[in-house]
Design an enzyme around this catalytic site. Structure first.
Site, PDB file in Angstrom:
ATOM      1  N   LYS A   1     -51.933  44.647  -6.193  1.00  0.00           N
ATOM      2  CA  LYS A   1     -52.841  45.467  -6.951  1.00  0.00           C
ATOM      3  C   LYS A   1     -54.260  45.486  -6.373  1.00  0.00           C
ATOM      4  O   LYS A   1     -55.035  46.408  -6.576  1.00  0.00           O
ATOM      5  CB  LYS A   1     -52.959  44.910  -8.399  1.00  0.00           C
ATOM      6  CG  LYS A   1     -51.714  44.894  -9.211  1.00  0.00           C
ATOM      7  CD  LYS A   1     -52.044  44.280 -10.589  1.00  0.00           C
ATOM      8  CE  LYS A   1     -50.811  44.014 -11.388  1.00  0.00           C
ATOM      9  NZ  LYS A   1     -51.144  43.280 -12.649  1.00  0.00           N
TER      10      LYS A   1
ATOM     11  N   ASP B   1     -55.819  36.441   3.585  1.00  0.00           N
ATOM     12  CA  ASP B   1     -55.950  34.992   3.385  1.00  0.00           C
ATOM     13  C   ASP B   1     -55.144  34.300   4.495  1.00  0.00           C
ATOM     14  O   ASP B   1     -55.637  34.103   5.597  1.00  0.00           O
ATOM     15  CB  ASP B   1     -55.435  34.669   1.978  1.00  0.00           C
ATOM     16  CG  ASP B   1     -55.694  33.251   1.528  1.00  0.00           C
ATOM     17  OD1 ASP B   1     -56.145  32.442   2.347  1.00  0.00           O
ATOM     18  OD2 ASP B   1     -55.434  32.938   0.352  1.00  0.00           O
TER      19      ASP B   1
HETATM   20  C1  PRP Z   1     -53.589  39.040  -2.417  1.00  0.00           C
HETATM   21  C2  PRP Z   1     -54.190  40.148  -1.567  1.00  0.00           C
HETATM   22  C3  PRP Z   1     -53.243  40.253  -0.420  1.00  0.00           C
HETATM   23  C4  PRP Z   1     -52.679  38.851  -0.292  1.00  0.00           C
HETATM   24  C5  PRP Z   1     -53.303  38.179   0.883  1.00  0.00           C
HETATM   25  O1  PRP Z   1     -52.629  39.590  -3.265  1.00  0.00           O
HETATM   26  O2  PRP Z   1     -54.305  41.348  -2.275  1.00  0.00           O
HETATM   27  O3  PRP Z   1     -52.222  41.194  -0.659  1.00  0.00           O
HETATM   28  O4  PRP Z   1     -53.008  38.147  -1.489  1.00  0.00           O
HETATM   29  O5  PRP Z   1     -52.803  36.872   1.018  1.00  0.00           O
HETATM   30  P1  PRP Z   1     -52.146  36.347   2.356  1.00  0.00           P
HETATM   31  O6  PRP Z   1     -53.010  36.790   3.505  1.00  0.00           O
HETATM   32  O7  PRP Z   1     -52.145  34.846   2.185  1.00  0.00           O
HETATM   33  O8  PRP Z   1     -50.764  36.902   2.458  1.00  0.00           O
HETATM   34  P2  PRP Z   1     -52.096  38.816  -4.543  1.00  0.00           P
HETATM   35  O9  PRP Z   1     -50.832  38.094  -4.184  1.00  0.00           O
HETATM   36  O10 PRP Z   1     -53.200  37.999  -5.125  1.00  0.00           O
HETATM   37  O11 PRP Z   1     -51.688  40.005  -5.492  1.00  0.00           O
HETATM   38  P3  PRP Z   1     -52.625  41.098  -6.191  1.00  0.00           P
HETATM   39  O12 PRP Z   1     -53.227  41.953  -5.097  1.00  0.00           O
HETATM   40  O13 PRP Z   1     -51.691  41.855  -7.051  1.00  0.00           O
HETATM   41  O14 PRP Z   1     -53.682  40.368  -6.972  1.00  0.00           O
END
Ligand code: PRP
Length: 175
Positions: A41, A101
């Site tokens: 999202k 991340d």
């Molecule tokens: C977050 C962000 C990325 C992901 C990055 O999504 O939007 O998609 O984490 O993390 P990574 O580099 O460790 O893979 P999240 O899982 O928090 O979902 P959301 O966007 O729905 O909040």
């Protein structure tokens, strides 16, 4: 719940998003249409602001993933929840993320979109935690590098809270 401490102000974000939009508009000036793929999202705010500042033809798609595990137990494995609805074959694709991340999500999504045989794929992210990288992924259009802090706002959440803050703030883990 404590108020997040401002890390990147609304003004700083708006200035940087305008710079990125100008760069993207220049780079794709002769490319025809650009398909912006927002990752749900968190990317919805960045995608909305970035897409409206472009001066080139663009369309919008969304894609959704889910990570296995939760919190500090994340395994790095990512699963596709929703693919893009329209065809991106032979089109220029820009994946739009709020945050990179560990890099697992962006790497996985690049593979998924590559399988749809686009003309090209590039990536944009508002923030990146460089020291958390576990896999190598390139971010072609990056807003800000940040440290290993729990950031919220501008699409980012803590337990679904604070996504609509106009700035990026820091909260203590668990808050
Ligand atoms: C977050 C962000 C990325 C992901 C990055 O999504 O939007 O998609 O984490 O993390 P990574 O580099 O460790 O893979 P999240 O899982 O928090 O979902 P959301 O966007 O729905 O909040």
């Amino acid at each position: 719940m404590s108020t997040p401490v401002v890390l990147i102000s609304e003004k700083e974000i708006q200035v940087r998003v305008a710079e990125l939009a100008a760069q993207i508009s220049e780079d794709y000036a002769d490319a025809g249409e650009l398909v912006m793929v927002g990752v749900l999202k968190g990317a919805f705010v960045f995608l909305a602001d970035l897409s409206r500042k472009l001066t080139i033809p663009r369309t919008i798609e969304f894609i959704a993933v889910s990570s296995y595990g939760s919190g500090s137990e994340l395994t790095g494995a990512v699963r596709l929840v929703m693919d893009v609805r329209g065809s991106v074959e032979d089109k220029h694709v820009l994946i739009v993320e709020d945050i990179v991340d560990t890099g697992h999500t962006l790497k996985y999504l690049s593979g998924i979109l590559e399988s749809h045989r686009p003309a090209s794929i590039r990536t944009a992210a508002l923030v990146r935690k460089a020291e958390r990288a576990e896999v190598e992924v390139s971010v072609d259009y990056l807003g800000f590098d940040i440290g290993n802090e729990w950031v919220v706002g501008y699409g980012l959440d803590n337990a679904e809270q604070n996504r609509t803050l106009p700035y990026i703030g820091v909260v203590e883990p668990g808050h």
